[in-house]
Design a protein around this motif. Structure first.
Motif, PDB file in Angstrom:
ATOM      1  N   LYS A   1       7.228  31.053  18.990  1.00 19.44           N
ATOM      2  CA  LYS A   1       6.241  30.317  19.792  1.00 19.44           C
ATOM      3  C   LYS A   1       5.753  29.065  19.063  1.00 19.44           C
ATOM      4  O   LYS A   1       5.421  28.070  19.700  1.00 19.44           O
ATOM      5  N   LEU A   2       5.697  29.119  17.734  1.00 17.70           N
ATOM      6  CA  LEU A   2       5.269  27.953  16.965  1.00 17.70           C
ATOM      7  C   LEU A   2       6.396  26.935  16.806  1.00 17.70           C
ATOM      8  O   LEU A   2       6.173  25.832  16.315  1.00 17.70           O
ATOM      9  N   ASN A   3       7.591  27.334  17.207  1.00 15.04           N
ATOM     10  CA  ASN A   3       8.762  26.468  17.114  1.00 15.04           C
ATOM     11  C   ASN A   3       8.962  25.932  15.689  1.00 15.04           C
ATOM     12  O   ASN A   3       9.169  24.741  15.473  1.00 15.04           O
ATOM     13  N   ILE A   4       8.873  26.840  14.733  1.00 20.73           N
ATOM     14  CA  ILE A   4       9.025  26.486  13.319  1.00 20.73           C
ATOM     15  C   ILE A   4      10.506  26.367  12.995  1.00 20.73           C
ATOM     16  O   ILE A   4      11.298  27.254  13.333  1.00 20.73           O
ATOM     17  N   GLN A   5      10.862  25.277  12.348  1.00 23.02           N
ATOM     18  CA  GLN A   5      12.248  25.100  11.931  1.00 23.02           C
ATOM     19  C   GLN A   5      12.560  26.126  10.845  1.00 23.02           C
ATOM     20  O   GLN A   5      11.849  26.236   9.850  1.00 23.02           O
TER      21      GLN A   5
END
Length: 162
Positions: free
Chosen positions: A37-41
């Motif tokens: 959900k945080l779209n962390i790489q």
């Protein structure tokens, strides 16, 4: 909102405790879902949300006995750090044992030795005065403070002599 610099250590610690206790209700939320959900790489060589870990093993190292077999807790040194910095404190035999792991790509042994000395200085200060304001906590040793004063004095002398 807390003005950290003007907050007494004991009040700050109590505030952190309350925040942690309040957020325990989210502990069952899947970490993978949070990361998505945080779209962390993602980088497989690093932890996705944090690089530093502090652990206080408040139950200490317990020895277990079962069916006549006695066990003893053993801290194994894997010579590899899972995080950039990890500090574990374990009470054992009326002492606090520290286990420090760090990335040797980021930190040197002398730096980490100084880090632990500063940590010890901070702990001694807050143990002596839990109402001390955070801005008044000095992690430097007397020797380090004197060295800094000497540097400043030498700089002033250099400016005067020019």
């Amino acid at each position: 909102e807390l003005d950290v610099k003007q907050t007494a250590w004991a009040n700050y610690l109590n505030n952190v405790k309350n925040i942690c206790l309040e957020n325990f209700k989210y502990q069952d939320y899947p970490l993978n879902e949070i990361i998505n959900k945080l779209n962390i790489q993602r980088d497989t060589s690093r932890a996705p949300l944090f690089d530093t870990v502090f652990t206080f093993q408040n139950n200490g190292l317990s020895n277990i006995a079962f069916n006549g077999i006695n066990t003893k807790f053993y801290l194994q040194d894997f010579n590899i750090s899972k995080f950039d910095l990890s500090l574990e404190i374990v009470p054992f035999n009326n002492e606090l044992n520290l286990n420090l792991e760090y990335s040797t790509k980021l930190f040197t042994k002398p730096f980490m030795k100084t880090f632990l000395e500063h940590y010890k200085n901070i702990l001694n200060i807050i143990l002596d005065n839990q109402d001390i304001k955070i801005s008044k906590i000095d992690m430097l040793s007397e020797k380090e403070r004197n060295k800094m004063k000497m540097r400043k004095l030498l700089e002033i002398i250099k400016i005067i002599m020019e």
